[in-house]
Design a protein around this motif. Structure first.
Motif, PDB file in Angstrom:
ATOM      1  N   LEU A   1       8.798   0.583  -7.104  1.00 13.10           N
ATOM      2  CA  LEU A   1       9.465   0.345  -8.393  1.00 13.10           C
ATOM      3  C   LEU A   1       8.432   0.043  -9.487  1.00 13.10           C
ATOM      4  O   LEU A   1       8.534   0.569 -10.600  1.00 13.10           O
ATOM      5  CB  LEU A   1      10.450  -0.830  -8.233  1.00 13.10           C
ATOM      6  N   ILE A   2       7.461  -0.848  -9.144  1.00 10.32           N
ATOM      7  CA  ILE A   2       6.412  -1.202 -10.111  1.00 10.32           C
ATOM      8  C   ILE A   2       5.126  -0.518  -9.617  1.00 10.32           C
ATOM      9  O   ILE A   2       4.506  -0.979  -8.648  1.00 10.32           O
ATOM     10  CB  ILE A   2       6.222  -2.726 -10.195  1.00 10.32           C
ATOM     11  N   ILE A   3       4.779   0.548 -10.289  1.00  6.91           N
ATOM     12  CA  ILE A   3       3.673   1.374  -9.773  1.00  6.91           C
ATOM     13  C   ILE A   3       2.317   0.662  -9.918  1.00  6.91           C
ATOM     14  O   ILE A   3       1.433   0.816  -9.097  1.00  6.91           O
ATOM     15  CB  ILE A   3       3.657   2.738 -10.511  1.00  6.91           C
ATOM     16  N   VAL A   4       2.194  -0.168 -10.931  1.00  5.98           N
ATOM     17  CA  VAL A   4       0.911  -0.854 -11.172  1.00  5.98           C
ATOM     18  C   VAL A   4       0.615  -1.823 -10.032  1.00  5.98           C
ATOM     19  O   VAL A   4       1.508  -2.543  -9.584  1.00  5.98           O
ATOM     20  CB  VAL A   4       0.979  -1.626 -12.513  1.00  5.98           C
ATOM     21  N   ASP A   5      -0.656  -1.814  -9.573  1.00  5.47           N
ATOM     22  CA  ASP A   5      -1.041  -2.704  -8.475  1.00  5.47           C
ATOM     23  C   ASP A   5      -1.917  -3.818  -9.044  1.00  5.47           C
ATOM     24  O   ASP A   5      -3.112  -3.627  -9.259  1.00  5.47           O
ATOM     25  CB  ASP A   5      -1.790  -1.887  -7.412  1.00  5.47           C
ATOM     26  N   ASN A   6      -1.309  -4.956  -9.335  1.00  3.31           N
ATOM     27  CA  ASN A   6      -2.097  -6.105  -9.824  1.00  3.31           C
ATOM     28  C   ASN A   6      -1.615  -7.381  -9.148  1.00  3.31           C
ATOM     29  O   ASN A   6      -0.736  -7.351  -8.277  1.00  3.31           O
ATOM     30  CB  ASN A   6      -2.006  -6.208 -11.353  1.00  3.31           C
TER      31      ASN A   6
ATOM     32  N   ARG B   1       0.818  -1.218   0.000  1.00  7.00           N
ATOM     33  CA  ARG B   1       0.000   0.000   0.000  1.00  7.00           C
ATOM     34  C   ARG B   1       0.853   1.270   0.000  1.00  7.00           C
ATOM     35  O   ARG B   1       0.354   2.364   0.197  1.00  7.00           O
ATOM     36  CB  ARG B   1      -0.951  -0.016   1.210  1.00  7.00           C
ATOM     37  N   ARG B   2       2.157   1.074  -0.189  1.00  7.09           N
ATOM     38  CA  ARG B   2       3.126   2.184  -0.368  1.00  7.09           C
ATOM     39  C   ARG B   2       3.164   3.139   0.818  1.00  7.09           C
ATOM     40  O   ARG B   2       3.226   4.359   0.666  1.00  7.09           O
ATOM     41  CB  ARG B   2       2.805   2.967  -1.656  1.00  7.09           C
ATOM     42  N   ASP B   3       3.120   2.527   1.993  1.00  7.24           N
ATOM     43  CA  ASP B   3       3.290   3.329   3.219  1.00  7.24           C
ATOM     44  C   ASP B   3       4.421   2.671   4.011  1.00  7.24           C
ATOM     45  O   ASP B   3       4.172   1.770   4.827  1.00  7.24           O
ATOM     46  CB  ASP B   3       1.975   3.327   4.015  1.00  7.24           C
TER      47      ASP B   3
ATOM     48  N   ALA C   1      11.042  -7.754   5.064  1.00 10.22           N
ATOM     49  CA  ALA C   1      10.034  -8.064   4.034  1.00 10.22           C
ATOM     50  C   ALA C   1       9.224  -6.810   3.711  1.00 10.22           C
ATOM     51  O   ALA C   1       8.932  -6.551   2.522  1.00 10.22           O
ATOM     52  CB  ALA C   1       9.115  -9.185   4.532  1.00 10.22           C
ATOM     53  N   ALA C   2       8.844  -6.052   4.739  1.00  9.50           N
ATOM     54  CA  ALA C   2       8.065  -4.825   4.526  1.00  9.50           C
ATOM     55  C   ALA C   2       8.853  -3.830   3.673  1.00  9.50           C
ATOM     56  O   ALA C   2       8.303  -3.215   2.751  1.00  9.50           O
ATOM     57  CB  ALA C   2       7.709  -4.209   5.875  1.00  9.50           C
ATOM     58  N   TYR C   3      10.125  -3.711   3.980  1.00  4.82           N
ATOM     59  CA  TYR C   3      10.965  -2.750   3.244  1.00  4.82           C
ATOM     60  C   TYR C   3      11.108  -3.176   1.775  1.00  4.82           C
ATOM     61  O   TYR C   3      10.970  -2.350   0.863  1.00  4.82           O
ATOM     62  CB  TYR C   3      12.334  -2.678   3.908  1.00  4.82           C
ATOM     63  N   VAL C   4      11.351  -4.466   1.579  1.00  4.68           N
ATOM     64  CA  VAL C   4      11.527  -4.974   0.211  1.00  4.68           C
ATOM     65  C   VAL C   4      10.216  -4.841  -0.564  1.00  4.68           C
ATOM     66  O   VAL C   4      10.203  -4.438  -1.733  1.00  4.68           O
ATOM     67  CB  VAL C   4      12.020  -6.438   0.242  1.00  4.68           C
ATOM     68  N   THR C   5       9.097  -5.170   0.082  1.00  2.00           N
ATOM     69  CA  THR C   5       7.783  -5.064  -0.570  1.00  2.00           C
ATOM     70  C   THR C   5       7.508  -3.622  -0.972  1.00  2.00           C
ATOM     71  O   THR C   5       7.036  -3.356  -2.091  1.00  2.00           O
ATOM     72  CB  THR C   5       6.681  -5.565   0.388  1.00  2.00           C
TER      73      THR C   5
END
Lengths: 188, 307
Positions: A100-105, A54-56, A90-94
């Motif tokens: 990096l990949i803006i699309v959320d699919n 969720r990019r937070d 894991a949170a940091y890598v995610t």
């Protein structure tokens, strides 16, 4: 804004508690044949990865810390800090993947889950080896490979189901928040 | 905006700091765990033990290496010092060797002088040639013995190979010797005898030095090359039998050299070093020569009577 954050935090905390419940309680009541598979799933990790997607980053990493503390408290703190470390990583890598990949699919979610599962499993195994704790997967290379493959598959399947539920919860939470904000603005 | 909100905003923009902090926090937390096989040790003690051991062995190895290097450096310095000393020794030994070679050559010269010459029991004074007369090229030489050592005028001088000349001037500590190749030497009326042929004549120096010529032969004849020329003793200057040299006539017998008998001196007059001055007087020489002549005549008479 502050209330919105509190609401989100509450949802995350509830999600984590739900994950703990599933990880500790649900596994005992389901049949053993299914439990072998579901036992591989780290639900707390999946919640952390979801928050990371969720990019937070701050919230994701703090979720990882709380998830780690919950996991350690569940398992009797035989490896205190290891879960938290792996969840934070894991949170940091995610988050990095999500940025990096803006699309959320689904594919991005799969990649994030796979990488996080690898990190989580690898770290745990490394610390198992350092702390000289017995673990079946550490017996040999074949078992280790099987363990990794099963863990990834289990997490991918579990994440597909879990993230549908979490999407609904978060969507509903967002809608509720929006409605509350609208009502507040009208009152003003 | 409160300080917490500012920190949150900053962390959202750059989560690396928070990430680093959380990683360190968890590593510290993990370090307090105890391993199952060594419950007395925390994981930090186990984990730290390995790098510390490695570091210790590394330091120990490094110290050994540095000590080894230092020792090699000290050794090298020692080697350098030793090398310098050896070079000095080498120079000293070289000069010593040169000096000893000189001594050896001198010793050999003396030995030759004492052993290879036959001076019929005359007393000798060995002297060293210290100077040459540059005004008269190789005509005279100066020796380092004089009247103080017992040298008198007109005494013959020889070296290991043959006749050199005679003393013409005596000072207290040095003497001048006239070589047989000097033109002035001819005035001495040296009469020589060619063994087997008994040609008597007079030896005198010639202008181009290093050579003499034999004149006033009793029978005018051109001598054969290689014939030995010795002193006859009849002049009262040189004792009988001293080797003067060998006949060395030019192969090209042109008109100018046809009647000239050239004698190559036996003594190396161009590189004289050690010489002997014979302690003999003119009277002794003449007396000895007369005795020899008388003996020869007696032998000839005996031979004639036998025939």
């Amino acid at each position: 804004m502050e209330k919105e954050n509190s609401w989100k935090t509450l949802v995350i905390f509830v999600s984590l508690l739900g994950a703990v419940f599933v990880q500790t309680t649900l596994i005992r009541i389901i049949p053993e044949s299914i439990g072998q598979w579901t036992g591989q799933v780290d639900w707390l990790l999946l919640v952390t990865v979801y928050i990371g997607l969720r990019r937070d980053p701050v919230r994701a990493m703090l979720t990882g810390v709380v998830a780690g503390l919950l996991y350690d408290s569940m398992t009797g703190a035989s490896m205190a800090g290891v879960s938290g470390l792996s969840y934070v990583l894991a949170a940091y890598v995610t988050h990095s993947i999500a940025v990096l990949i803006i699309v959320d699919n689904l594919l991005v979610r799969f990649i994030a889950v796979t990488v996080s599962t690898l990190i989580n499993t690898s770290l745990r195994l490394i610390f198992y080896a350092i702390l000289k704790l017995s673990f079946p997967a550490l017996a040999g290379g074949q078992r280790l490979a099987a363990f990794f493959i099963f863990a990834i598959l289990a997490h991918l399947i579990a994440s597909t189901l879990l993230y549908i539920i979490l999407d609904r919860v978060y969507h509903r939470a967002d809608n509720m928040q929006r409605r509350r904000d609208g009502a507040r603005r009208r009152r003003l | 905006m409160s300080i917490t909100d500012k920190a949150k905003e900053r962390a959202k923009k750059n989560p690396n700091l928070l990430f680093g902090f959380l990683i360190i926090f968890h590593l510290i937390l993990i370090s307090f765990n105890r391993s199952s096989d060594r419950p007395d040790l925390r994981i930090i003690q186990r984990v730290v033990f390995i790098p510390v051991t490695l570091l210790g062995s590394g330091v120990s190895g490094g110290r050994s290496m540095v000590a080894g290097l230092w020792q090699r450096y000290i050794d090298l310095r020692g080697v350098s010092e030793e090398n310098r000393q050896l070079k000095t020794d080498l120079v000293r030994i070289d000069s010593e060797m040169v000096r000893l070679r000189e001594k050896l050559a001198e010793y050999r010269n003396l030995q030759n002088l004492l052993e290879t010459t036959n001076y019929d029991g005359y007393q000798r004074i060995t002297a060293r040639v210290v100077s040459r007369d540059v005004n008269h090229l190789f005509g005279t030489v100066i020796i380092d013995k004089g009247s103080f050592h017992g040298i008198q005028k007109d005494q013959p001088v020889v070296d290991a190979t043959g006749l050199v000349g005679r003393v013409i001037l005596v000072t207290t500590l040095s003497s001048r010797v006239l070589l047989i190749t000097d033109e002035r030497h001819g005035s001495g009326a040296l009469i020589t005898k060619v063994p087997g042929v008994d040609h008597y004549g007079v030896i005198r120096g010639i202008r181009d030095n290093f050579y003499c010529e034999m004149d006033f032969l009793t029978t005018p004849v051109l001598l054969e090359n290689g014939q030995t020329v010795v002193t006859s003793g009849q002049d009262g200057l040189y004792p009988r039998g001293l080797l003067v040299g060998r006949v060395a006539n030019p192969v090209d017998k042109s008109a100018s050299t046809q009647q000239r008998n050239v004698i190559a001196p036996a003594a190396a007059l161009d590189r004289l070093d050690l010489v002997s001055v014979l302690q003999v007087t003119g009277d002794q020489i003449r007396a000895a020569a007369k005795l020899v002549e008388a003996e020869e005549k007696r032998q000839e008479a005996e031979a004639a009577s036998k025939k």
